[in-house]
Motif scaffolding. Structure first.
Motif, PDB file in Angstrom:
ATOM      1  N   VAL A 198       0.850  -1.199   0.022  1.00 39.97           N
ATOM      2  CA  VAL A 198      -0.094  -0.194  -0.224  1.00 39.97           C
ATOM      3  C   VAL A 198       0.974   1.266  -0.069  1.00 39.97           C
ATOM      4  O   VAL A 198       0.724   2.135  -0.919  1.00 39.97           O
ATOM      5  N   MET A 199       1.845   1.185   0.852  1.00 44.59           N
ATOM      6  CA  MET A 199       2.778   2.241   0.902  1.00 44.59           C
ATOM      7  C   MET A 199       3.584   2.669  -0.331  1.00 44.59           C
ATOM      8  O   MET A 199       3.556   3.810  -0.913  1.00 44.59           O
ATOM      9  N   ARG A 200       4.241   1.700  -0.986  1.00 40.97           N
ATOM     10  CA  ARG A 200       4.518   1.916  -2.171  1.00 40.97           C
ATOM     11  C   ARG A 200       3.685   2.282  -3.450  1.00 40.97           C
ATOM     12  O   ARG A 200       4.253   2.980  -4.233  1.00 40.97           O
ATOM     13  N   GLY A 201       2.778   1.888  -3.629  1.00 46.88           N
ATOM     14  CA  GLY A 201       1.551   1.923  -4.337  1.00 46.88           C
ATOM     15  C   GLY A 201       1.290   3.498  -4.281  1.00 46.88           C
ATOM     16  O   GLY A 201       1.078   4.399  -5.425  1.00 46.88           O
ATOM     17  N   ARG A 202       1.298   4.214  -3.159  1.00 50.36           N
ATOM     18  CA  ARG A 202       0.967   5.485  -3.047  1.00 50.36           C
ATOM     19  C   ARG A 202       1.815   6.502  -2.962  1.00 50.36           C
ATOM     20  O   ARG A 202       1.631   7.437  -3.248  1.00 50.36           O
ATOM     21  N   SER A 203       3.158   6.140  -2.485  1.00 49.75           N
ATOM     22  CA  SER A 203       3.968   6.956  -2.037  1.00 49.75           C
ATOM     23  C   SER A 203       5.572   6.914  -2.829  1.00 49.75           C
ATOM     24  O   SER A 203       6.175   7.807  -2.939  1.00 49.75           O
ATOM     25  N   PHE A 204       5.900   5.741  -3.268  1.00 52.21           N
ATOM     26  CA  PHE A 204       7.081   5.474  -3.839  1.00 52.21           C
ATOM     27  C   PHE A 204       7.231   4.312  -4.776  1.00 52.21           C
ATOM     28  O   PHE A 204       7.914   3.413  -4.745  1.00 52.21           O
ATOM     29  N   ARG A 205       6.545   4.518  -6.002  1.00 46.23           N
ATOM     30  CA  ARG A 205       6.477   3.438  -6.871  1.00 46.23           C
ATOM     31  C   ARG A 205       7.772   3.416  -7.714  1.00 46.23           C
ATOM     32  O   ARG A 205       8.353   4.247  -7.862  1.00 46.23           O
TER      33      ARG A 205
END
Length: 206
Positions: free
Chosen positions: A138-145
């Motif tokens: 979730v964090m990767r998808g929203r913040s640091f792809r």
């Protein structure tokens, strides 16, 4: 709007107000203990095992405002110094000195601001190593792809959860080390992988 696992589902406006329930719970718990019947050893055990542990779950998810952690610290220190249930007691030693290790003259109490950072740094470390976990995805998808978490930049209008975790990036970097392995994930010209006095990238010094 409600809560999930003791944490508000929606955070809006002042975070001090949103998390004020933590202080209320700590007040209720500490005021339920009779100070006049406890020795200093008993107080130390109650503070370390119950009072300081009470906000642990919230601190592992969000960065609490310093105003709130100061209030929590004040509640705990007042309980430590008072000799009965009414008087506030004389604070003979600053609380930051009480938080030092015993070998340094303290009693090993946790400094809540630093403890909050440590709990969030563990979450940052979890995002780095457990890439397939729900939180990391979730964090990767929203913040640091398509970026390593340590290479991520603070996004525009991030969620409060990621902003809290991201605030410990510098702390994680202090203790983080690259394991070269095959070298596929190393950026040769940018990452500080050369073991100099301070690890540095491979680019020339000019």
């Amino acid at each position: 709007m409600g809560s999930y696992l003791g944490i508000p589902e929606i955070l809006q406006g002042s975070k001090t107000k949103d998390f004020s329930y933590v202080k209320d719970r700590l007040d209720d718990r500490v005021n339920g203990w009779s100070a006049k019947y406890l020795s200093k050893g008993g107080k130390e055990i109650m503070i370390k095992s119950v009072a300081i542990a009470l906000p642990t779950h919230v601190m592992s998810c969000y960065k609490l405002p310093q105003e709130l952690t100061s209030k929590l610290t004040n509640v705990i220190s007042t309980f430590w110094w008072k000799s009965n249930d009414k008087a506030r007691g004389m604070h003979w030693v600053a609380w930051d000195k009480m938080c030092k290790d015993r070998c340094e003259g303290g009693l090993g109490f946790r400094a809540l601001d630093q403890f909050n950072d440590v709990m969030l740094a563990k979450q940052f470390w979890h995002v780095i190593h457990c890439k397939t976990s729900l939180m990391a995805r979730v964090m990767r998808g929203r913040s640091f792809r398509n970026k390593h978490p340590l290479m991520a930049k603070k996004p525009y209008k991030p969620s409060f959860a990621w902003r809290s975790i991201y605030s410990t990036k510098a702390l994680v970097e202090q203790g983080a080390r690259w394991a070269l392995g095959s070298g596929c994930s190393i950026s040769v010209w940018r990452d500080p992988w050369l073991p100099d006095i301070r690890p540095r990238p491979a680019n020339g010094r000019g």
